[in-house]
Design a protein around this motif. Structure first.
Motif, mmCIF file in Angstrom:
data_model
loop_
_atom_site.group_PDB
_atom_site.id
_atom_site.type_symbol
_atom_site.label_atom_id
_atom_site.label_comp_id
_atom_site.label_asym_id
_atom_site.label_seq_id
_atom_site.Cartn_x
_atom_site.Cartn_y
_atom_site.Cartn_z
ATOM 1 N N GLY A 21 0.840 -1.189 0.000
ATOM 2 C CA GLY A 21 0.000 0.000 0.000
ATOM 3 C C GLY A 21 0.871 1.234 0.000
ATOM 4 N N GLU A 22 0.245 2.359 -0.210
ATOM 5 C CA GLU A 22 0.972 3.620 -0.230
ATOM 6 C C GLU A 22 0.377 4.580 0.778
ATOM 7 N N TYR A 29 6.101 12.116 11.666
ATOM 8 C CA TYR A 29 5.702 10.757 11.307
ATOM 9 C C TYR A 29 4.205 10.516 11.506
ATOM 10 N N ILE A 30 3.427 11.490 11.117
ATOM 11 C CA ILE A 30 1.968 11.376 11.176
ATOM 12 C C ILE A 30 1.471 11.037 9.780
ATOM 13 N N PHE A 31 0.560 10.072 9.678
ATOM 14 C CA PHE A 31 0.023 9.675 8.381
ATOM 15 C C PHE A 31 -0.848 10.788 7.816
ATOM 16 N N ALA A 32 -0.511 11.266 6.624
ATOM 17 C CA ALA A 32 -1.286 12.323 5.978
ATOM 18 C C ALA A 32 -2.427 11.720 5.166
ATOM 19 N N ASP A 33 -2.136 10.699 4.393
ATOM 20 C CA ASP A 33 -3.155 9.997 3.615
ATOM 21 C C ASP A 33 -2.587 8.661 3.174
ATOM 22 N N GLY A 34 -3.445 7.824 2.614
ATOM 23 C CA GLY A 34 -3.007 6.525 2.144
ATOM 24 C C GLY A 34 -4.044 5.900 1.242
ATOM 25 N N ASP A 35 -3.647 4.833 0.570
ATOM 26 C CA ASP A 35 -4.598 4.156 -0.305
ATOM 27 C C ASP A 35 -5.415 3.133 0.500
ATOM 28 N N GLU A 36 -6.334 2.477 -0.188
ATOM 29 C CA GLU A 36 -7.251 1.547 0.480
ATOM 30 C C GLU A 36 -6.508 0.393 1.152
#
Length: 62
Positions: A21-22, A29-36
């Motif tokens: 996944g991306e 180190y905070i997740f901004a966005d990602g794929d399903e």
């Protein structure tokens, strides 16, 4: 809500899963966005900074 350790070591090899996944990580180190695929793996833990989710032995490698 309970945090999971995303790099937790498992003794049973049958439990290991490979996820492709991306995700974008921003400062701290905070997740901004990602794929399903990423959100299927990370789930509700996406609200926590990545450093709080990885195994303490892996922090130095990161």
């Amino acid at each position: 809500m309970r945090r999971i350790n995303i790099t937790k070591y498992r003794k049973d090899e049958k439990q290991d899963t490979v996820c492709f996944g991306e995700a974008s990580v921003k400062k701290g180190y905070i997740f901004a966005d990602g794929d399903e695929s990423f959100y299927r793996f990370i789930g509700k833990n996406s609200i926590y900074p990545m450093l709080e989710l990885i195994h303490s032995d892996d922090v130095e490698e990161l």
